[in-house]
Design an enzyme around this catalytic site. Structure first.
Site, PDB file in Angstrom:
ATOM      1  N   TYR A  57       0.935  -1.277   0.035  1.00 12.00           N
ATOM      2  CA  TYR A  57      -0.162   0.253   0.082  1.00 12.00           C
ATOM      3  C   TYR A  57       0.477   1.387  -0.053  1.00 12.00           C
ATOM      4  O   TYR A  57       1.109   1.705   0.907  1.00 12.00           O
ATOM      5  CB  TYR A  57      -1.279   0.066   1.297  1.00 12.00           C
ATOM      6  N   PRO A 193     -15.676  -6.125   2.700  1.00 13.21           N
ATOM      7  CA  PRO A 193     -16.158  -7.147   3.704  1.00 13.21           C
ATOM      8  C   PRO A 193     -17.767  -6.681   3.303  1.00 13.21           C
ATOM      9  O   PRO A 193     -18.772  -6.826   3.828  1.00 13.21           O
ATOM     10  CB  PRO A 193     -15.941  -6.619   5.254  1.00 13.21           C
ATOM     11  N   GLY A 197     -22.046  -2.289  -5.009  1.00  8.27           N
ATOM     12  CA  GLY A 197     -22.296  -1.846  -6.495  1.00  8.27           C
ATOM     13  C   GLY A 197     -23.293  -2.986  -6.409  1.00  8.27           C
ATOM     14  O   GLY A 197     -23.338  -3.591  -8.234  1.00  8.27           O
TER      15      GLY A 197
END
Length: 265
Positions: A57, A193, A197
């Site tokens: 990240y 989690p 959509g």
């Protein structure tokens, strides 16, 4: 239904069952970094005791940001990170990095993100991490994106404390892995989690139940996870304090047996 509020990862590390995924925290520009620091600190203020990050990240930037926001760390805060990826030399992509010497180097650098490298035997990868654990450099070993056979093979080499796979109310592909974790008492940390959509009867049911509970569909989705299995430790992520507070508030949303069954169907 009332779910347990805590889980013992590895049998001895107690965390609240609603964690926080730090992937969406942006380290730059300066105004977004300040907002990200505020979100991380607010998560801890709200009682979050498990934060998930990875070297991937931002190639270390996310970990640096969490250190800036939270160090010195509260005694009850656990930060999980992952090894197993490297940025390519061009800086435009990534490659697997599961060789034992690379894993050792990454752990020594505090770049602990494990993904299964198809070029290196699983036993070699986990054997290196087991040695590092025995040396006291890492405390517990977790896996990401594994199936039940890979989990079983890994457990033959070393104790596994957690599994992190994609899983939510509308995406239960890894249900067999979850069941294997339940049988072994292994923490299951679903990434993504919150079903997003989606359309159709299931999402309509989520909206209906949200109205019944005076909650949001997001909170209902998280509450279902907490009720679905005692080993599930959701780690929803966000860069917004408002969404963070909404996510953490899901711990107070309790589904009736009928509501749980309707969602599960």
């Amino acid at each position: 239904m009332t779910a347990s509020e805590t889980f013992l990862i590895g049998g001895d590390l107690e965390v609240r069952r609603l964690g926080f995924g730090a992937m969406h925290l942006r380290p730059e520009p300066a105004e977004e970094r300040a907002a990200a620091v505020a979100v991380a600190r607010r998560a801890v203020e709200l009682g979050v005791t498990l934060i998930d990050t990875a070297h991937m990240y931002g190639w270390g930037a996310n970990e640096d940001l969490l250190a800036e926001a939270l160090h010195p760390y509260p005694d009850d805060l656990a930060i999980a990170t992952k090894v197993g990826f490297r940025q390519t030399t061009t800086g435009q992509g990534w490659r697997y990095a599961g060789a034992p010497d690379e894993l050792r180097e990454q752990v020594d650098e505090a770049l602990r993100r494990l993904r299964l490298d198809p070029g290196v035997p699983l036993a070699d990868q986990l054997g290196a991490l087991r040695d590092l654990r025995d040396e006291g450099k890492i405390a517990r070993i977790g896996l990401s994106e594994v199936d039940e056979d890979e989990l079983a093979a890994a457990r033959a080499v070393v104790d596994i404390a957690s599994v992190q796979n994609r899983y939510n109310l509308l995406d239960r592909e890894h249900e067999p892995v979850l069941k294997a974790c339940e049988e072994a008492g292994i923490a299951f940390l679903p990434w993504r989690p919150v079903a997003a959509g989606a359309s159709g009867a299931q999402s309509e049911e989520m909206a209906t139940i949200a109205k019944e509970l005076d909650a949001t569909p997001t909170q209902v989705a998280i509450a279902w996870l907490l009720a679905h299995s005692p080993v599930i430790v959701p780690i929803p992520g966000t860069s917004s304090i408002a969404h963070l507070e909404e996510n953490v508030g899901a711990a107070a949303v309790h589904l009736t047996h009928d509501q749980y069954d309707r969602l599960t169907r």
